[in-house]
Write a protein that holds these residues in place. Structure first.
Motif, PDB file in Angstrom:
ATOM      1  N   HIS A  85      14.173   3.723  -4.257  1.00 55.04           N
ATOM      2  CA  HIS A  85      14.241   4.413  -2.969  1.00 55.04           C
ATOM      3  C   HIS A  85      13.969   5.913  -3.079  1.00 55.04           C
ATOM      4  N   GLN A  86      13.946   6.434  -4.295  1.00 53.07           N
ATOM      5  CA  GLN A  86      13.758   7.876  -4.466  1.00 53.07           C
ATOM      6  C   GLN A  86      12.309   8.278  -4.724  1.00 53.07           C
ATOM      7  N   THR A  87      11.436   7.323  -4.956  1.00 54.71           N
ATOM      8  CA  THR A  87      10.048   7.668  -5.252  1.00 54.71           C
ATOM      9  C   THR A  87       9.185   7.548  -4.007  1.00 54.71           C
ATOM     10  N   GLY A  88       8.130   8.317  -3.974  1.00 51.82           N
ATOM     11  CA  GLY A  88       7.188   8.252  -2.869  1.00 51.82           C
ATOM     12  C   GLY A  88       5.855   7.644  -3.274  1.00 51.82           C
ATOM     13  N   GLU A  89       5.758   7.184  -4.505  1.00 49.18           N
ATOM     14  CA  GLU A  89       4.503   6.643  -5.052  1.00 49.18           C
ATOM     15  C   GLU A  89       4.610   5.130  -5.187  1.00 49.18           C
ATOM     16  N   VAL A  90       3.647   4.427  -4.607  1.00 48.49           N
ATOM     17  CA  VAL A  90       3.713   2.975  -4.542  1.00 48.49           C
ATOM     18  C   VAL A  90       3.759   2.319  -5.923  1.00 48.49           C
ATOM     19  N   GLN A 122      29.042  -2.880 -16.281  1.00 48.76           N
ATOM     20  CA  GLN A 122      27.997  -1.912 -16.598  1.00 48.76           C
ATOM     21  C   GLN A 122      26.639  -2.426 -16.119  1.00 48.76           C
ATOM     22  N   ASP A 123      26.388  -3.717 -16.286  1.00 49.35           N
ATOM     23  CA  ASP A 123      25.157  -4.320 -15.772  1.00 49.35           C
ATOM     24  C   ASP A 123      25.011  -4.045 -14.279  1.00 49.35           C
ATOM     25  N   HIS A 124      26.085  -4.270 -13.533  1.00 51.79           N
ATOM     26  CA  HIS A 124      26.031  -4.046 -12.086  1.00 51.79           C
ATOM     27  C   HIS A 124      25.671  -2.601 -11.775  1.00 51.79           C
ATOM     28  N   HIS A 125      26.271  -1.682 -12.508  1.00 53.62           N
ATOM     29  CA  HIS A 125      25.978  -0.259 -12.304  1.00 53.62           C
ATOM     30  C   HIS A 125      24.509   0.038 -12.609  1.00 53.62           C
ATOM     31  N   GLU A 126      23.998  -0.488 -13.717  1.00 52.35           N
ATOM     32  CA  GLU A 126      22.595  -0.259 -14.093  1.00 52.35           C
ATOM     33  C   GLU A 126      21.637  -0.849 -13.066  1.00 52.35           C
ATOM     34  N   ILE A 127      21.938  -2.035 -12.577  1.00 50.40           N
ATOM     35  CA  ILE A 127      21.088  -2.658 -11.557  1.00 50.40           C
ATOM     36  C   ILE A 127      21.073  -1.790 -10.303  1.00 50.40           C
ATOM     37  N   ASP A 128      22.239  -1.318  -9.883  1.00 46.65           N
ATOM     38  CA  ASP A 128      22.318  -0.435  -8.711  1.00 46.65           C
ATOM     39  C   ASP A 128      21.474   0.825  -8.912  1.00 46.65           C
ATOM     40  N   GLU A 129      21.513   1.383 -10.122  1.00 45.37           N
ATOM     41  CA  GLU A 129      20.732   2.589 -10.422  1.00 45.37           C
ATOM     42  C   GLU A 129      19.227   2.316 -10.346  1.00 45.37           C
ATOM     43  N   HIS A 130      18.806   1.169 -10.834  1.00 47.61           N
ATOM     44  CA  HIS A 130      17.381   0.810 -10.748  1.00 47.61           C
ATOM     45  C   HIS A 130      16.937   0.763  -9.281  1.00 47.61           C
ATOM     46  N   PHE A 131      17.724   0.104  -8.444  1.00 51.92           N
ATOM     47  CA  PHE A 131      17.374   0.017  -7.030  1.00 51.92           C
ATOM     48  C   PHE A 131      17.393   1.396  -6.375  1.00 51.92           C
ATOM     49  N   LYS A 132      18.345   2.214  -6.747  1.00 54.09           N
ATOM     50  CA  LYS A 132      18.437   3.565  -6.192  1.00 54.09           C
ATOM     51  C   LYS A 132      17.158   4.360  -6.492  1.00 54.09           C
ATOM     52  N   ARG A 133      16.650   4.235  -7.711  1.00 53.25           N
ATOM     53  CA  ARG A 133      15.428   4.964  -8.091  1.00 53.25           C
ATOM     54  C   ARG A 133      14.211   4.478  -7.306  1.00 53.25           C
ATOM     55  N   ARG A 185       0.803  -1.224   0.000  1.00 52.96           N
ATOM     56  CA  ARG A 185       0.000   0.000   0.000  1.00 52.96           C
ATOM     57  C   ARG A 185       0.834   1.272   0.000  1.00 52.96           C
ATOM     58  N   THR A 186       2.119   1.138   0.315  1.00 51.19           N
ATOM     59  CA  THR A 186       2.964   2.332   0.363  1.00 51.19           C
ATOM     60  C   THR A 186       4.273   2.077  -0.386  1.00 51.19           C
ATOM     61  N   ALA A 187       4.882   3.157  -0.808  1.00 48.41           N
ATOM     62  CA  ALA A 187       6.194   3.055  -1.449  1.00 48.41           C
ATOM     63  C   ALA A 187       7.219   2.505  -0.464  1.00 48.41           C
ATOM     64  N   GLN A 188       7.062   2.809   0.811  1.00 51.65           N
ATOM     65  CA  GLN A 188       8.003   2.325   1.813  1.00 51.65           C
ATOM     66  C   GLN A 188       7.993   0.800   1.909  1.00 51.65           C
ATOM     67  N   GLU A 189       6.845   0.188   1.738  1.00 51.21           N
ATOM     68  CA  GLU A 189       6.782  -1.276   1.764  1.00 51.21           C
ATOM     69  C   GLU A 189       7.563  -1.864   0.584  1.00 51.21           C
ATOM     70  N   VAL A 190       7.415  -1.261  -0.573  1.00 50.13           N
ATOM     71  CA  VAL A 190       8.150  -1.719  -1.755  1.00 50.13           C
ATOM     72  C   VAL A 190       9.633  -1.459  -1.564  1.00 50.13           C
ATOM     73  N   GLN A 191       9.971  -0.328  -0.989  1.00 47.20           N
ATOM     74  CA  GLN A 191      11.371   0.008  -0.743  1.00 47.20           C
ATOM     75  C   GLN A 191      12.005  -0.981   0.237  1.00 47.20           C
ATOM     76  N   TRP A 192      11.227  -1.443   1.203  1.00 49.51           N
ATOM     77  CA  TRP A 192      11.734  -2.447   2.131  1.00 49.51           C
ATOM     78  C   TRP A 192      12.092  -3.724   1.359  1.00 49.51           C
ATOM     79  N   MET A 193      11.222  -4.130   0.423  1.00 50.44           N
ATOM     80  CA  MET A 193      11.511  -5.312  -0.388  1.00 50.44           C
ATOM     81  C   MET A 193      12.773  -5.084  -1.229  1.00 50.44           C
ATOM     82  N   ALA A 194      12.931  -3.885  -1.758  1.00 50.28           N
ATOM     83  CA  ALA A 194      14.126  -3.559  -2.538  1.00 50.28           C
ATOM     84  C   ALA A 194      15.374  -3.672  -1.659  1.00 50.28           C
TER      85      ALA A 194
END
Length: 146
Positions: free
Chosen positions: A80-85, A67-78, A21-30
């Motif tokens: 954590h940056q959103t507030g929308e579930v 480069q794959d590792h860098h891209e994967i890290d960037e996906h996870f970083k994003r 229900r929240t972005a924080q729950e998804v971020q916890w899974m990330a």
């Protein structure tokens, strides 16, 4: 073996997305997924990539994996940056997809290449080192790996 386990974990996370229900729950899974992947990436870099540095660096395949590792890290970083579930779920799916593609690339290109260019003794040494880096090496040592 680890790739299959990660795929199953990602599948389970994706199954529970509709309940989040929240972005924080998804971020916890990330955060959980990132923690699991961190050890895998460290082992991969320290064992397999170091064994391949001198061979693959010349043709660009190793740089693609980094480069794959860098891209994967960037996906996870994003994630954590959103507030929308819904956006967090979408971004985490992208992180999982990028990770699965990286695993596929390793399985299709790198693992067969390792088997061709490294001596059996070297592969056995790398395998023992990998088992030593696992959280439960005794249990994994009893697994049949084909």
């Amino acid at each position: 073996m680890e790739h299959a386990i990660f795929g199953a974990v990602f599948d389970q996370f994706e199954r529970v997305f509709p309940k989040q229900r929240t972005a924080q729950e998804v971020q916890w899974m990330a955060t959980v997924a990132e923690g699991l992947l961190r050890g895998h990436a460290d082992t991969e870099t320290n064992l397999a990539y170091s064994a391949l540095d001198h061979v693959l660096a010349e043709d660009g395949r190793l740089s693609r994996l980094h480069q794959d590792h860098h891209e994967i890290d960037e996906h996870f970083k994003r994630v954590h940056q959103t507030g929308e579930v819904r956006q967090a779920q979408h971004l985490l799916r992208q992180a999982f997809a990028a990770t699965r593609e990286h695993f596929r690339r390793e399985e299709d290109i790198i693992f067969p290449f390792l088997e061709r260019v490294l001596r059996p003794e070297t592969l056995e040494t790398l395998g023992r080192a990998w088992l030593g880096s696992c959280p439960a090496p005794a249990a994994l040592a009893n697994c049949a790996v084909g």
